[in-house]
Scaffold this active site. Sequence first.
Site, PDB file in Angstrom:
ATOM      1  N   LYS A 182      24.420  76.482  34.392  1.00  0.00           N
ATOM      2  CA  LYS A 182      23.882  75.407  35.219  1.00  0.00           C
ATOM      3  C   LYS A 182      24.746  74.164  35.043  1.00  0.00           C
ATOM      4  O   LYS A 182      24.712  73.496  34.020  1.00  0.00           O
ATOM      5  CB  LYS A 182      22.435  75.067  34.865  1.00  0.00           C
ATOM      6  CG  LYS A 182      21.811  74.299  36.033  1.00  0.00           C
ATOM      7  CD  LYS A 182      20.738  73.306  35.677  1.00  0.00           C
ATOM      8  CE  LYS A 182      21.148  72.051  35.004  1.00  0.00           C
ATOM      9  NZ  LYS A 182      21.829  71.059  35.879  1.00  0.00           N
ATOM     10  N   GLU A 257      25.500  70.598  21.510  1.00  0.00           N
ATOM     11  CA  GLU A 257      26.516  69.580  21.235  1.00  0.00           C
ATOM     12  C   GLU A 257      25.994  68.314  21.881  1.00  0.00           C
ATOM     13  O   GLU A 257      25.908  68.216  23.105  1.00  0.00           O
ATOM     14  CB  GLU A 257      27.857  70.001  21.834  1.00  0.00           C
ATOM     15  CG  GLU A 257      29.047  69.402  21.110  1.00  0.00           C
ATOM     16  CD  GLU A 257      29.697  68.277  21.877  1.00  0.00           C
ATOM     17  OE1 GLU A 257      30.469  68.559  22.791  1.00  0.00           O
ATOM     18  OE2 GLU A 257      29.431  67.108  21.552  1.00  0.00           O
ATOM     19  N   CYS A 291      31.285  61.923  24.181  1.00  0.00           N
ATOM     20  CA  CYS A 291      30.351  62.048  23.049  1.00  0.00           C
ATOM     21  C   CYS A 291      30.982  61.522  21.768  1.00  0.00           C
ATOM     22  O   CYS A 291      30.303  60.961  20.925  1.00  0.00           O
ATOM     23  CB  CYS A 291      29.903  63.491  22.883  1.00  0.00           C
ATOM     24  SG  CYS A 291      31.247  64.662  22.735  1.00  0.00           S
ATOM     25  N   GLU A 390      23.564  55.596  21.883  1.00  0.00           N
ATOM     26  CA  GLU A 390      24.749  55.936  22.663  1.00  0.00           C
ATOM     27  C   GLU A 390      24.656  55.232  24.026  1.00  0.00           C
ATOM     28  O   GLU A 390      23.728  55.465  24.788  1.00  0.00           O
ATOM     29  CB  GLU A 390      24.762  57.451  22.856  1.00  0.00           C
ATOM     30  CG  GLU A 390      26.012  57.978  23.488  1.00  0.00           C
ATOM     31  CD  GLU A 390      26.041  59.510  23.495  1.00  0.00           C
ATOM     32  OE1 GLU A 390      25.032  60.126  23.893  1.00  0.00           O
ATOM     33  OE2 GLU A 390      27.071  60.070  23.111  1.00  0.00           O
TER      34      GLU A 390
HETATM   35  P1  NAI Z   1      21.314  65.126  30.159  1.00  0.00           P
HETATM   36  O1  NAI Z   1      21.486  65.604  28.765  1.00  0.00           O
HETATM   37  O2  NAI Z   1      19.913  64.943  30.636  1.00  0.00           O
HETATM   38  O3  NAI Z   1      22.063  66.169  31.149  1.00  0.00           O
HETATM   39  C1  NAI Z   1      22.951  67.173  30.703  1.00  0.00           C
HETATM   40  C2  NAI Z   1      22.593  68.493  31.339  1.00  0.00           C
HETATM   41  O4  NAI Z   1      21.274  68.877  30.961  1.00  0.00           O
HETATM   42  C3  NAI Z   1      22.592  68.456  32.866  1.00  0.00           C
HETATM   43  O5  NAI Z   1      23.067  69.689  33.365  1.00  0.00           O
HETATM   44  C4  NAI Z   1      21.118  68.294  33.186  1.00  0.00           C
HETATM   45  O6  NAI Z   1      20.765  68.751  34.474  1.00  0.00           O
HETATM   46  C5  NAI Z   1      20.488  69.159  32.105  1.00  0.00           C
HETATM   47  N1  NAI Z   1      19.081  68.857  31.828  1.00  0.00           N
HETATM   48  C6  NAI Z   1      18.464  67.654  31.892  1.00  0.00           C
HETATM   49  N2  NAI Z   1      17.161  67.783  31.570  1.00  0.00           N
HETATM   50  C7  NAI Z   1      16.948  69.097  31.301  1.00  0.00           C
HETATM   51  C8  NAI Z   1      15.793  69.868  30.916  1.00  0.00           C
HETATM   52  N3  NAI Z   1      14.591  69.312  30.756  1.00  0.00           N
HETATM   53  N4  NAI Z   1      15.941  71.192  30.712  1.00  0.00           N
HETATM   54  C9  NAI Z   1      17.146  71.782  30.875  1.00  0.00           C
HETATM   55  N5  NAI Z   1      18.256  71.115  31.240  1.00  0.00           N
HETATM   56  C10 NAI Z   1      18.164  69.787  31.453  1.00  0.00           C
HETATM   57  O7  NAI Z   1      22.163  63.799  30.324  1.00  0.00           O
HETATM   58  P2  NAI Z   1      22.003  62.616  31.420  1.00  0.00           P
HETATM   59  O8  NAI Z   1      20.551  62.323  31.611  1.00  0.00           O
HETATM   60  O9  NAI Z   1      22.796  62.980  32.606  1.00  0.00           O
HETATM   61  O10 NAI Z   1      22.716  61.387  30.689  1.00  0.00           O
HETATM   62  C11 NAI Z   1      21.988  60.505  29.881  1.00  0.00           C
HETATM   63  C12 NAI Z   1      22.699  60.190  28.603  1.00  0.00           C
HETATM   64  O11 NAI Z   1      22.965  61.379  27.882  1.00  0.00           O
HETATM   65  C13 NAI Z   1      24.048  59.548  28.727  1.00  0.00           C
HETATM   66  O12 NAI Z   1      23.960  58.176  28.918  1.00  0.00           O
HETATM   67  C14 NAI Z   1      24.681  59.893  27.413  1.00  0.00           C
HETATM   68  O13 NAI Z   1      24.277  58.994  26.413  1.00  0.00           O
HETATM   69  C15 NAI Z   1      24.135  61.251  27.103  1.00  0.00           C
HETATM   70  N6  NAI Z   1      25.081  62.340  27.445  1.00  0.00           N
HETATM   71  C16 NAI Z   1      25.847  62.852  26.464  1.00  0.00           C
HETATM   72  C17 NAI Z   1      26.792  63.805  26.742  1.00  0.00           C
HETATM   73  C18 NAI Z   1      27.670  64.349  25.683  1.00  0.00           C
HETATM   74  O14 NAI Z   1      28.692  64.919  25.978  1.00  0.00           O
HETATM   75  N7  NAI Z   1      27.306  64.219  24.432  1.00  0.00           N
HETATM   76  C19 NAI Z   1      27.004  64.293  28.122  1.00  0.00           C
HETATM   77  C20 NAI Z   1      26.110  63.721  29.095  1.00  0.00           C
HETATM   78  C21 NAI Z   1      25.190  62.776  28.749  1.00  0.00           C
END
Ligand code: NAI
Length: 433
Positions: A182, A257, A291, A390
Amino acid sequence: MTKDLTITKEYKLFINGKWVDALSGRTFESINPGTGETNAIVAEAGPEDVDLAVKAARKAFEKSSWALMTPADRGRLLYQAALKMREKTEFLAEVESRESGLTIRETLNIAIPETISVLEFYAGLANKVQGETLATSPDRLNFTLKEPLGVIGAIVPWNFPLMLAMWKIAPALAAGNTLVIKPAEQTPSSILELMKIFQEVGIPEGVINIVPGFGAVTGNALASHPDIDKLAFTGSTNTGRIIMQAAAKNLKPLSLELGGKSPNIIFSDADIQNAVNMSTFGIYFAQGQVCAAGSRLLVQDAVYDDFMHAFLKKTQSIKVGNQLDMSTLMGPQVSNAQLKRIESYVEIGQKEGAHLLTGGERYEGAGNGYYYTPTILENVTNDMTVAKEEIFGPVVSVIRFKDEEDALTKANESIYGLAAGVTLSEAYAWLAV
Ligand code: NAI
Ligand code: MG
């Protein structure tokens, strides 16, 4: 820059070797964050599509030519995909930049080539998976046999869409697993383009399935599906927690991660210009959406003024602009939602006593996209929100320290532990995650 390759702007789901509409017929739009315009219209997988994808992956794992393929053949197939990716580097870079906001310099020079390297690495590893024989009594034979797990559910974020997907795809395939992926709702296109490459090299149907959609519905359907064998997730700490709970209900193993608030430490014996360069890369690379970003900049008192003077100058020289412009050093943030998060963090930082040295506002010079200015918050202490959480944007929190002991204490004062940097005279240390 890309002349002969057109960019597809409509995508379907990829399930069981076929491009299909969602059973519900639903679609969603991805946005070009540099302009705010629609970038692609994408089929939106619902739980019923995710279920079909998992079934296809299960069937491919158990019954297809994939299950019978030798590791050497698997490796060769992956390597062929890597070669095709190399031929299409410019195209993939452009697709990725348009949708993620990564600058074309970043995708062309780093994100796409590194993604290909990951695939090549695992292609070479496919036929080198070995077990062990263990010393035991003469009447016993005791050995370990490494086998593929089965169906892997992968949920990936938007900051390096292709690379973070490949970190899951390449090892899973090399070991003989099948996948349901996904992509992040903001950035499905490059992963779907990658699928076309895997199709061209003849990956058997069902081995990779792609189900774009939103987290709460599509992601949740995958994370809580009873017939996957392992979950792999990269993204926010909060979502990681939710996914761990979903996996726990079905007792599924998972790898996570998640986030970071990494210290980047500048000691008084550092080469200042080098330290400035690496600190700039550390926080502004990929618009700060990394990250492992060096988002807490720890600077020793003895060099504080010299370092900050040069770092400010460098920060203010960064050219913000459209991500497809080769001269742009910092592109737009991935989405309006992320832009607003960043704004609110900078506001909270100032309320809690941090000093805004530069930036702290949207960048208006590049059109209707989600641009922010490179931002330095000074006089930060570890108890402030901007040192604890973050931000995931081009905002660095500067913290002073006295000596080595003080640096270590302050560096470790965080719930995170993802990365850390120390500026040496030839500094690349901070890239070591
Ligand atoms: P997120 O962690 O919610 O999204 C990442 C993935 O998880 C996307 O594919 C999303 O559709 C999926 N996802 C979201 N909620 C889910 C659920 N309940 N069940 C299963 N999958 C789910 O990140 P978001 O909301 O886009 O970004 C918010 C913050 O997260 C950012 O500001 C940043 O701080 C952090 N982040 C960190 C990342 C990293 O590489 N460590 C990457 C992206 C975001
Ligand atoms: Mg989220």
